[in-house]
Design a protein around this motif. Structure first.
Motif, PDB file in Angstrom:
ATOM      1  N   ARG A   1       0.828  -1.207   0.000  1.00 50.70           N
ATOM      2  CA  ARG A   1       0.000   0.000   0.000  1.00 50.70           C
ATOM      3  C   ARG A   1       0.865   1.261   0.000  1.00 50.70           C
ATOM      4  NH1 ARG A   1      -5.320  -1.151   1.058  1.00 50.70           N
ATOM      5  NH2 ARG A   1      -5.715  -3.275   1.797  1.00 50.70           N
ATOM      6  N   GLU A   2       1.882   1.286   0.812  1.00 48.83           N
ATOM      7  CA  GLU A   2       2.713   2.479   0.911  1.00 48.83           C
ATOM      8  C   GLU A   2       3.531   2.710  -0.355  1.00 48.83           C
ATOM      9  OE1 GLU A   2       5.027   2.889   4.385  1.00 48.83           O
ATOM     10  OE2 GLU A   2       3.363   2.567   5.774  1.00 48.83           O
ATOM     11  N   GLU A   3       4.094   1.655  -0.933  1.00 50.46           N
ATOM     12  CA  GLU A   3       4.912   1.818  -2.134  1.00 50.46           C
ATOM     13  C   GLU A   3       4.080   2.240  -3.335  1.00 50.46           C
ATOM     14  OE1 GLU A   3       8.057   1.905  -2.712  1.00 50.46           O
ATOM     15  OE2 GLU A   3       8.618   1.506  -0.636  1.00 50.46           O
ATOM     16  N   VAL A   4       2.891   1.650  -3.509  1.00 56.55           N
ATOM     17  CA  VAL A   4       2.043   2.021  -4.645  1.00 56.55           C
ATOM     18  C   VAL A   4       1.570   3.461  -4.506  1.00 56.55           C
ATOM     19  CG1 VAL A   4      -0.169   1.558  -5.760  1.00 56.55           C
ATOM     20  CG2 VAL A   4       1.321  -0.335  -5.143  1.00 56.55           C
ATOM     21  N   ALA A   5       1.270   3.897  -3.283  1.00 55.82           N
ATOM     22  CA  ALA A   5       0.777   5.256  -3.067  1.00 55.82           C
ATOM     23  C   ALA A   5       1.827   6.314  -3.355  1.00 55.82           C
ATOM     24  CB  ALA A   5       0.271   5.402  -1.636  1.00 55.82           C
ATOM     25  N   ARG A   6       3.092   5.946  -3.446  1.00 54.37           N
ATOM     26  CA  ARG A   6       4.165   6.916  -3.690  1.00 54.37           C
ATOM     27  C   ARG A   6       4.429   7.176  -5.166  1.00 54.37           C
ATOM     28  NH1 ARG A   6       8.801   4.641   0.477  1.00 54.37           N
ATOM     29  NH2 ARG A   6       7.694   5.106   2.437  1.00 54.37           N
ATOM     30  N   HIS A   7       3.841   6.400  -6.068  1.00 55.87           N
ATOM     31  CA  HIS A   7       4.230   6.473  -7.477  1.00 55.87           C
ATOM     32  C   HIS A   7       3.011   6.668  -8.363  1.00 55.87           C
ATOM     33  CE1 HIS A   7       8.276   5.162  -6.386  1.00 55.87           C
ATOM     34  NE2 HIS A   7       7.704   4.272  -5.615  1.00 55.87           N
ATOM     35  N   PRO A   8       3.203   7.374  -9.510  1.00 51.85           N
ATOM     36  CA  PRO A   8       2.086   7.565 -10.441  1.00 51.85           C
ATOM     37  C   PRO A   8       1.718   6.268 -11.151  1.00 51.85           C
ATOM     38  CG  PRO A   8       4.111   8.492 -11.335  1.00 51.85           C
ATOM     39  CD  PRO A   8       4.412   8.102  -9.923  1.00 51.85           C
ATOM     40  N   LEU A   9       0.513   6.289 -11.703  1.00 51.26           N
ATOM     41  CA  LEU A   9      -0.021   5.091 -12.343  1.00 51.26           C
ATOM     42  C   LEU A   9       0.815   4.641 -13.529  1.00 51.26           C
ATOM     43  CD1 LEU A   9      -2.361   3.052 -12.545  1.00 51.26           C
ATOM     44  CD2 LEU A   9      -3.557   4.705 -13.979  1.00 51.26           C
ATOM     45  N   GLU A  10       1.323   5.585 -14.318  1.00 51.99           N
ATOM     46  CA  GLU A  10       2.084   5.223 -15.520  1.00 51.99           C
ATOM     47  C   GLU A  10       3.326   4.418 -15.177  1.00 51.99           C
ATOM     48  OE1 GLU A  10       4.029   7.382 -19.456  1.00 51.99           O
ATOM     49  OE2 GLU A  10       3.096   8.578 -17.872  1.00 51.99           O
ATOM     50  N   GLU A  11       4.024   4.790 -14.107  1.00 50.00           N
ATOM     51  CA  GLU A  11       5.215   4.041 -13.709  1.00 50.00           C
ATOM     52  C   GLU A  11       4.853   2.625 -13.268  1.00 50.00           C
ATOM     53  OE1 GLU A  11       7.429   6.040 -10.740  1.00 50.00           O
ATOM     54  OE2 GLU A  11       8.016   7.710 -12.039  1.00 50.00           O
ATOM     55  N   LEU A  12       3.742   2.489 -12.576  1.00 54.57           N
ATOM     56  CA  LEU A  12       3.345   1.170 -12.080  1.00 54.57           C
ATOM     57  C   LEU A  12       2.947   0.238 -13.218  1.00 54.57           C
ATOM     58  CD1 LEU A  12       1.177   2.365  -9.054  1.00 54.57           C
ATOM     59  CD2 LEU A  12       3.476   1.411  -8.946  1.00 54.57           C
ATOM     60  N   VAL A  13       2.263   0.777 -14.231  1.00 54.81           N
ATOM     61  CA  VAL A  13       1.763  -0.059 -15.325  1.00 54.81           C
ATOM     62  C   VAL A  13       2.849  -0.356 -16.340  1.00 54.81           C
ATOM     63  CG1 VAL A  13       0.084  -0.177 -17.199  1.00 54.81           C
ATOM     64  CG2 VAL A  13      -0.582   0.772 -14.993  1.00 54.81           C
ATOM     65  N   SER A  14       3.692   0.640 -16.643  1.00 53.93           N
ATOM     66  CA  SER A  14       4.710   0.463 -17.683  1.00 53.93           C
ATOM     67  C   SER A  14       5.875  -0.400 -17.240  1.00 53.93           C
ATOM     68  CB  SER A  14       5.235   1.833 -18.127  1.00 53.93           C
ATOM     69  OG  SER A  14       5.875   2.497 -17.043  1.00 53.93           O
ATOM     70  N   GLY A  15       6.017  -0.643 -15.943  1.00 48.66           N
ATOM     71  CA  GLY A  15       7.106  -1.477 -15.468  1.00 48.66           C
ATOM     72  C   GLY A  15       8.410  -0.752 -15.269  1.00 48.66           C
TER      73      GLY A  15
END
Length: 270
Positions: free
Chosen positions: A121-135
């Motif tokens: 939860r904490e790591e995902v909340a720190r980053h924008p969606l594009e970074e999470l999806v694009s890898g």
């Protein structure tokens, strides 16, 4: 003497029975360890093999120290833009310190599960969606650094944390798919334009070379005819117009035919 023999047998049997009553045999299989307790207090760790310990006031508890996996499925988390995602995580770990694993927490698997949830939860909340999806973000490695530190406190060794799936809402999936399609199409058009530009440059270079040395055009024609001569069923007609090339004019002159003067040339005397 014969009367003493039964007494000796009875004493031997009684000794064996007393030994079994007083001594506890503990066999620890490979991949496990056993914690030995005396009067309810931890005494020591028994490694794989056979052990004999006093039975009185002793207790044991077996612990699996082999590497195992834990899956944390479908966690609903929010990105930096407050977009809802579902992320599933897999964790590989092993019990490194059996005493701490059993004595510091009530259930070390549940404690690890909770640590992974909070870290995710904490790591995902720190980053924008594009970074999470694009890898572009190594989310698993970032989580491992935190989870490993917390799990070490209760006797676990975290080998790896891997993100299995990142699931987007349906409308966002369509938007990302359309954006990816548009990007690929633009790349294809750019590559096609580059290829056409390279072909035009080659043609321009060839035209300059022919302009500087006209005989190259004749050689190219001959090469084309030579390469096509082995093809059956084809007829080639070569038209040269009113002005013949110097090579053709010389051939006609050798056959005795009159050679018309080229533009800028003096007529041949007969």
């Amino acid at each position: 003497m014969f009367r003493l023999f039964p007494l000796a047998m009875v004493a031997l049997v009684l000794g064996v029975v007393a030994y079994k009553l007083l001594v506890l045999k503990v066999v620890v299989p490979e991949g496990f360890v056993t914690l030995l307790y005396r009067q309810g207090r931890f005494a020591r760790v028994l490694k794989p093999g056979a052990h004999r310990v006093p039975r009185a006031g002793r207790g044991t508890q077996q612990v699996d120290v082999r590497q195992r996996s834990l899956t944390v499925p479908g966690q609903d988390v929010l990105s930096l833009e407050q977009v809802g995602l579902k992320v599933s995580v897999a964790v590989r770990f092993a019990v490194a310190d059996p005493e701490q694993a059993l004595h510091r927490v009530q259930n070390f698997v549940e404690a690890l599960y909770m640590a992974v949830q909070l870290a995710l939860r904490e790591e995902v909340a720190r980053h924008p969606l594009e970074e999470l999806v694009s890898g572009r973000l190594d989310l698993g490695q970032r989580m491992r650094e935190r989870v490993a530190s917390e799990a070490r406190a209760f006797g676990l060794s975290v080998e790896a944390v891997e993100v299995k799936d990142v699931m987007l809402p349906a409308d966002l999936r369509r938007a990302f798919a359309e954006a990816l399609k548009a990007k690929k199409e633009a790349q294809a058009r750019l590559e096609k334009a580059r290829g056409e530009s390279a072909a035009l440059r080659n043609l321009a270079n060839a035209a300059r070379m022919v302009e500087q040395n006209p005989s190259l055009l004749e050689l190219r024609v001959l090469q084309t005819l030579e390469g096509a001569s082995g093809t059956a069923g084809h007829t080639f007609v070569l038209g040269l117009g009113p002005e013949l090339t110097p090579l053709a004019r010389r051939r006609r002159a050798g056959n005795g035919a009159p050679v018309p003067p080229a533009e800028g040339e003096e007529p041949e005397s007969t």
